[in-house]
Design a protein around this motif. Structure first.
Motif, PDB file in Angstrom:
ATOM      1  N   GLU A  87       0.947  -1.246   0.147  1.00  0.00           N
ATOM      2  CA  GLU A  87       0.086  -0.009  -0.001  1.00  0.00           C
ATOM      3  C   GLU A  87       0.835   1.217  -0.053  1.00  0.00           C
ATOM      4  O   GLU A  87       0.445   2.311  -0.234  1.00  0.00           O
ATOM      5  CB  GLU A  87      -0.721  -0.127   1.069  1.00  0.00           C
ATOM      6  N   ALA A  88       2.160   1.158   0.151  1.00  0.00           N
ATOM      7  CA  ALA A  88       3.056   2.395   0.228  1.00  0.00           C
ATOM      8  C   ALA A  88       3.493   2.760  -1.228  1.00  0.00           C
ATOM      9  O   ALA A  88       4.103   3.896  -1.390  1.00  0.00           O
ATOM     10  CB  ALA A  88       4.194   2.104   1.190  1.00  0.00           C
ATOM     11  N   VAL A  89       3.333   1.716  -2.211  1.00  0.00           N
ATOM     12  CA  VAL A  89       3.360   1.964  -3.548  1.00  0.00           C
ATOM     13  C   VAL A  89       2.388   2.773  -4.112  1.00  0.00           C
ATOM     14  O   VAL A  89       1.224   2.120  -3.973  1.00  0.00           O
ATOM     15  CB  VAL A  89       3.936   0.709  -4.320  1.00  0.00           C
ATOM     16  N   PHE A  90       2.720   3.998  -4.742  1.00  0.00           N
ATOM     17  CA  PHE A  90       1.545   4.533  -5.471  1.00  0.00           C
ATOM     18  C   PHE A  90       1.615   4.604  -6.838  1.00  0.00           C
ATOM     19  O   PHE A  90       2.695   4.013  -7.512  1.00  0.00           O
ATOM     20  CB  PHE A  90       1.603   6.099  -4.903  1.00  0.00           C
ATOM     21  N   GLY A  91       0.435   4.879  -7.647  1.00  0.00           N
ATOM     22  CA  GLY A  91       0.511   4.652  -8.927  1.00  0.00           C
ATOM     23  C   GLY A  91       1.554   5.284  -9.802  1.00  0.00           C
ATOM     24  O   GLY A  91       1.945   4.767 -10.854  1.00  0.00           O
ATOM     25  N   LYS A  92       1.927   6.596  -9.514  1.00  0.00           N
ATOM     26  CA  LYS A  92       3.237   7.212 -10.277  1.00  0.00           C
ATOM     27  C   LYS A  92       4.395   6.348  -9.930  1.00  0.00           C
ATOM     28  O   LYS A  92       5.077   6.239 -10.926  1.00  0.00           O
ATOM     29  CB  LYS A  92       3.402   8.673  -9.722  1.00  0.00           C
ATOM     30  N   GLU A  93       4.460   5.951  -8.740  1.00  0.00           N
ATOM     31  CA  GLU A  93       5.821   5.156  -8.542  1.00  0.00           C
ATOM     32  C   GLU A  93       5.805   3.809  -9.301  1.00  0.00           C
ATOM     33  O   GLU A  93       6.788   3.484  -9.858  1.00  0.00           O
ATOM     34  CB  GLU A  93       5.964   4.862  -6.941  1.00  0.00           C
ATOM     35  N   TYR A  94       4.360   3.396  -9.418  1.00  0.00           N
ATOM     36  CA  TYR A  94       4.540   2.005  -9.921  1.00  0.00           C
ATOM     37  C   TYR A  94       4.715   2.095 -11.380  1.00  0.00           C
ATOM     38  O   TYR A  94       5.235   1.528 -12.298  1.00  0.00           O
ATOM     39  CB  TYR A  94       2.941   1.426  -9.923  1.00  0.00           C
ATOM     40  N   GLY A  95       4.159   3.279 -12.081  1.00  0.00           N
ATOM     41  CA  GLY A  95       4.385   3.798 -13.407  1.00  0.00           C
ATOM     42  C   GLY A  95       5.915   3.859 -13.874  1.00  0.00           C
ATOM     43  O   GLY A  95       6.394   3.355 -14.737  1.00  0.00           O
ATOM     44  N   ASP A  96       6.571   4.521 -12.845  1.00  0.00           N
ATOM     45  CA  ASP A  96       7.940   4.872 -13.087  1.00  0.00           C
ATOM     46  C   ASP A  96       8.728   3.418 -13.009  1.00  0.00           C
ATOM     47  O   ASP A  96       9.717   3.172 -13.861  1.00  0.00           O
ATOM     48  CB  ASP A  96       8.460   5.491 -11.825  1.00  0.00           C
ATOM     49  N   GLU A  97       8.381   2.320 -12.240  1.00  0.00           N
ATOM     50  CA  GLU A  97       8.831   1.057 -12.245  1.00  0.00           C
ATOM     51  C   GLU A  97       8.582   0.285 -13.516  1.00  0.00           C
ATOM     52  O   GLU A  97       9.663  -0.246 -13.988  1.00  0.00           O
ATOM     53  CB  GLU A  97       8.489   0.193 -10.936  1.00  0.00           C
ATOM     54  N   LEU A  98       7.592   0.333 -13.973  1.00  0.00           N
ATOM     55  CA  LEU A  98       7.123  -0.161 -15.186  1.00  0.00           C
ATOM     56  C   LEU A  98       7.902   0.535 -16.414  1.00  0.00           C
ATOM     57  O   LEU A  98       8.315  -0.275 -17.499  1.00  0.00           O
ATOM     58  CB  LEU A  98       5.689  -0.123 -15.510  1.00  0.00           C
ATOM     59  N   ARG A  99       8.412   1.722 -16.407  1.00  0.00           N
ATOM     60  CA  ARG A  99       9.071   2.201 -17.435  1.00  0.00           C
ATOM     61  C   ARG A  99      10.451   2.165 -17.338  1.00  0.00           C
ATOM     62  O   ARG A  99      11.307   2.669 -18.420  1.00  0.00           O
ATOM     63  CB  ARG A  99       8.497   3.857 -17.604  1.00  0.00           C
ATOM     64  N   ALA A 100      11.061   1.813 -16.251  1.00  0.00           N
ATOM     65  CA  ALA A 100      12.293   1.799 -15.869  1.00  0.00           C
ATOM     66  C   ALA A 100      13.159   0.698 -17.003  1.00  0.00           C
ATOM     67  O   ALA A 100      12.739  -0.143 -17.379  1.00  0.00           O
ATOM     68  CB  ALA A 100      12.845   1.039 -14.492  1.00  0.00           C
ATOM     69  N   GLY A 101      14.273   1.380 -17.353  1.00  0.00           N
ATOM     70  CA  GLY A 101      15.120   0.474 -18.649  1.00  0.00           C
ATOM     71  C   GLY A 101      14.666   1.083 -19.919  1.00  0.00           C
ATOM     72  O   GLY A 101      15.572   0.651 -21.016  1.00  0.00           O
ATOM     73  N   GLY A 102      13.749   1.944 -19.959  1.00  0.00           N
ATOM     74  CA  GLY A 102      13.404   2.844 -21.338  1.00  0.00           C
ATOM     75  C   GLY A 102      12.648   1.575 -22.157  1.00  0.00           C
ATOM     76  O   GLY A 102      12.665   0.475 -22.039  1.00  0.00           O
TER      77      GLY A 102
END
Length: 192
Positions: A87-102
């Motif tokens: 629950e500490a992971v928010f939508g923006k942070e999740y999106g950033d993780e999904l985009r990591a690595g380009g």
């Protein structure tokens, strides 16, 4: 984040799915009785974290393991390609993780298989991004009512409903080739 809970979530994923199988085969192993399907893209939207937080809260879980099956070479906790969501992971942070690595390596752009389960294990999600399909398995019919809100958020529906009515505007489940239709219905009929 609790390491014991992470291990339990990872273990739930590993005990719940047969990674040597692909849809329309039954990829779930063990006591899974009810299945609901949705478009795989819903997992890769920031709103997925809303559904995930609801799932975790409703089953009193601490964390979920989102595993990239195809990017994982060794299925040991220390070596897996996984995100651990709480629950500490928010939508923006999740999106950033999904985009990591380009674009070349980011999960958002890869057409891989994914699996997700919590440390409690009342639900498990399997996704084949190449086929645009995700399925959530539930341990019992009670899970449909218990997890109603997050399942609605994902637009998850029984395969029979999707085949008969084609109620999904983004993915025409009612237009699948006959072998897929028959396989999904026979392997994911609710109650069996």
């Amino acid at each position: 984040m609790n390491n014991a809970a992470r291990r339990k979530a990872f273990d739930t994923v590993m005990r719940s799915l047969d990674f040597d199988k692909l849809l329309p085969e039954r990829v779930f192993i063990g006591e899974w009785t009810h299945f609901l399907f949705f478009e795989s893209d819903r997992i890769f939207e920031s709103g997925f974290m809303d559904a995930m937080c609801q799932l975790l809260r409703l089953e009193h879980a601490k964390v979920a393991c989102l595993l990239n099956v195809d990017k994982t070479e060794v299925f040991e906790l220390e070596n897996v390609a996984a995100l651990f969501l709480d629950e500490a992971v928010f939508g923006k942070e999740y999106g950033d993780e999904l985009r990591a690595g380009g674009p070349a390596d980011a999960w958002l752009y890869r057409v891989d298989r994914y699996a997700c389960a919590s440390d409690v294990g009342e639900w498990c999600i399997y996704c084949e991004k190449s086929n645009d399909i995700a399925v959530v398995g539930l341990r019992s019919a009670d899970g449909i009512k218990k997890f109603e809100a997050p399942l609605q958020h994902l637009w998850a529906r029984p395969i029979e409903d999707l085949m008969d009515g084609g109620c999904s505007p983004l993915f025409p489940f009612d237009h699948l080739v006959p072998a897929w239709r028959e396989g999904l219905v026979s392997n994911y009929r609710n109650g069996g």
